[in-house]
Design an enzyme around this catalytic site. Structure first.
Site, PDB file in Angstrom:
ATOM      1  N   GLU A 155       3.362  50.423  14.133  1.00 50.12           N
ATOM      2  CA  GLU A 155       2.516  50.688  13.369  1.00 50.12           C
ATOM      3  C   GLU A 155       1.390  51.715  13.013  1.00 50.12           C
ATOM      4  OE1 GLU A 155       1.058  46.113  13.343  1.00 50.12           O
ATOM      5  OE2 GLU A 155       1.935  45.342  13.956  1.00 50.12           O
ATOM      6  N   CYS A 260       2.831  43.236  19.697  1.00 47.98           N
ATOM      7  CA  CYS A 260       3.902  43.253  20.742  1.00 47.98           C
ATOM      8  C   CYS A 260       3.345  44.080  21.926  1.00 47.98           C
ATOM      9  CB  CYS A 260       4.257  44.463  19.940  1.00 47.98           C
ATOM     10  SG  CYS A 260       4.655  44.492  18.712  1.00 47.98           S
ATOM     11  N   ARG A 327      -4.276  42.025  15.799  1.00 48.29           N
ATOM     12  CA  ARG A 327      -3.335  40.482  16.169  1.00 48.29           C
ATOM     13  C   ARG A 327      -4.070  41.585  18.046  1.00 48.29           C
ATOM     14  NH1 ARG A 327       2.122  39.893  13.630  1.00 48.29           N
ATOM     15  NH2 ARG A 327       1.694  41.875  13.247  1.00 48.29           N
TER      16      ARG A 327
END
Ligand code: NAD
Length: 437
Positions: A155, A260, A327
């Site tokens: 990302e 992740c 997140r």
């Protein structure tokens, strides 16, 4: 080629846009009607540099469209990608219910040969379960192949990573599927590694765990640097100049977060235990990561003595720069910890504030419109995400605005000597703290 992608999040949407940009016809599917509506209205639900432009270009060229219907995707594409979430369960197991549900749905629609590609990060042997499930629910007895094609994008630079990947991993057991997958990826001109399905699945967990290990390794060294007076940046340079090691992922900080690394390391630990070969090294990786944030908080506490009623500015809420993704962000955890100790936190992030406002654990934080507004009257500044925007600010203005110019830099964004000269009391990771004068 005609492709569809089920799940239009960070992986599915960016992959779909890039597949379209190299000439494929792509349908991006999602079961969130709001997301599909937003995309159809020309808006992009996530922030990723360059993504909006690619989406608009390919929608205009009629190579990219959005749908809420898996049937539309399966009926109209030779290759169907799955990019749905695979979150971590409290037990550490991966929640594969999204993948299972989509597999069943695809099976019930299949009428002719399709390649079903798993792009989500899954435990080894998931492909076997997907194939079993599709076989069981395949009402028309249509032929199909299951392929594992793990995604390695980061990302923040996902478009570049997808357009210029280091490698493409294709885990498959049929030549027909491999040939089709090679055609999908031909325009990217990247090295292709063909493996069996289990190996492809394992490659993804092994790769992410290795990167997390590299971060924890340098973070463990940062603690030794702090205890010994060495400089972790110099140590990282010295290690990283060895081409066998490399400098990337050797940046000391307050630890890795995001959607992740924490989940994939936890999953790999659980998978290895289930296979009867516990991977205990990874437990240490996790432990170092957690300790890093705790050490940082301890340093803030020791310096400020008491956090209660102190006005603390926080720069950065996303788990890394150039994304709006919060997140499992360490920044959010730190803000929650400081609020828990009674601090008045004033936070700013260039892209992550909309999502951060919805996080209940940091509901008492104040969010402001600029980094400079955050430091107005602050008794300390805590830097949690290394946005370039912060590095480009006039630090003398920052110092002027602060009540007490104490900076805790959790990402080693600034040079200690410069900070000292500018009049800051400056703490960073794995480097000596400096005081003005
Ligand atoms: P995400 O949450 O951003 O996106 C997933 C999307 O799937 C959501 O939009 C959701 O609405 C949709 N979805 C869920 N169930 C669906 C269903 N039944 N039908 C249609 N759509 C459905 O997740 P993500 O970050 O894109 O990650 C997806 C997978 O890729 C995960 O396994 C993740 O571990 C892996 N991965 C993520 C990254 C990353 O950087 N985000 C990188 C590599 C791999």
């Amino acid at each position: 080629m005609d492709l569809s992608i089920i799940g239009s999040g960070y992986v599915g949407l960016v992959s779909g846009a890039c597949f379209a940009d190299v000439g494929h016809n792509v349908i991006c599917i999602d079961n969130d009607p709001g997301k599909i509506e937003t995309l159809r209205a020309g808006r992009v639900p996530i922030y990723e540099p360059g993504l909006e432009e690619i989406i608009h270009r390919n929608v205009s060229a009629h190579r990219l469209r959005f749908s809420g219907s898996i049937r539309e995707g399966v009926d109209n594409s030779q290759v169907v990608f799955i990019a749905v979430p695979t979150p971590q369960q409290p037990s550490g197991d991966v929640d594969l219910s999204f993948i299972e549900k989509v597999s069943r749905e695809i099976a019930s629609i299949l009428t002719t040969y399709r390649v079903i590609v798993d792009k989500s990060t899954v435990p080894v042997k998931t492909g076997e379960r997907v194939a079993e499930s599709i076989k069981r629910y395949n009402r028309h007895g249509a032929k199909f192949d299951v392929v594992s094609n793990p995604e390695f994008l980061r990302e923040g630079c996902a478009v570049g990573d997808l357009m210029h990947p280091d490698r493409i991993v294709i885990g498959a057991q049929s030549e027909q599927a491999v040939d089709l997958m090679k055609k999908v990826y031909e325009p990217f001109m990247a090295p292709i590694l063909v493996t069996d399905i289990n190996s492809a699945e394992l490659i993804k967990h092994a790769a992410n765990s290795f990167l997390a290990l590299k971060i924890s390794y340098i973070n463990a060294i940062s603690a030794i640097c702090e205890a010994s007076g060495a400089d972790v940046e110099k140590v990282a340079d010295g290690i990283g100049m060895d081409r066998r090691i490399g400098r990337q992922f050797l940046n000391a900080g307050i630890g890795y977060g995001g959607s992740c690394f924490p989940k994939d390391v936890a999953a790999f630990i659980t998978i290895s235990e289930q296979l009867g070969v516990p991977f205990n090294l990874l437990k240490e990786v996790q432990q170092i990561n957690e300790a890093q944030k705790d050490r940082f908080l301890k340093r803030i506490r020791e310096t400020l003595w008491v956090l209660r009623e102190k006005k603390i500015a926080v720069w950065g809420l996303t788990f890394k720069p150039d994304t709006d993704d919060i997140r499992s962000s360490i920044a959010i955890e730190l803000v929650a910890d400081m609020l828990g100790e009674g601090a008045h936190v004033v936070a700013y992030d260039p892209k992550g504030m909309e999502k951060a406002r919805e996080v209940k654990t940091i509901g008492d934080a104040k969010f402001v419109a600029t980094a400079l507004e955050a430091v107005e009257g602050a008794e300390a500044l805590v830097i949690t995400t290394e946005w370039r925007d912060f590095a480009n600010l006039d630090l003398s203005v920052v110092r002027e605005k602060m009540t007490t110019p104490i900076v805790f830099d959790g990402r080693n964004l600034f040079n200690p000597e410069t900070m000292r000269q500018l009049g800051f009391h400056y703490h960073s990771i794995g480097r000596r703290p400096v005081r003005p004068g």
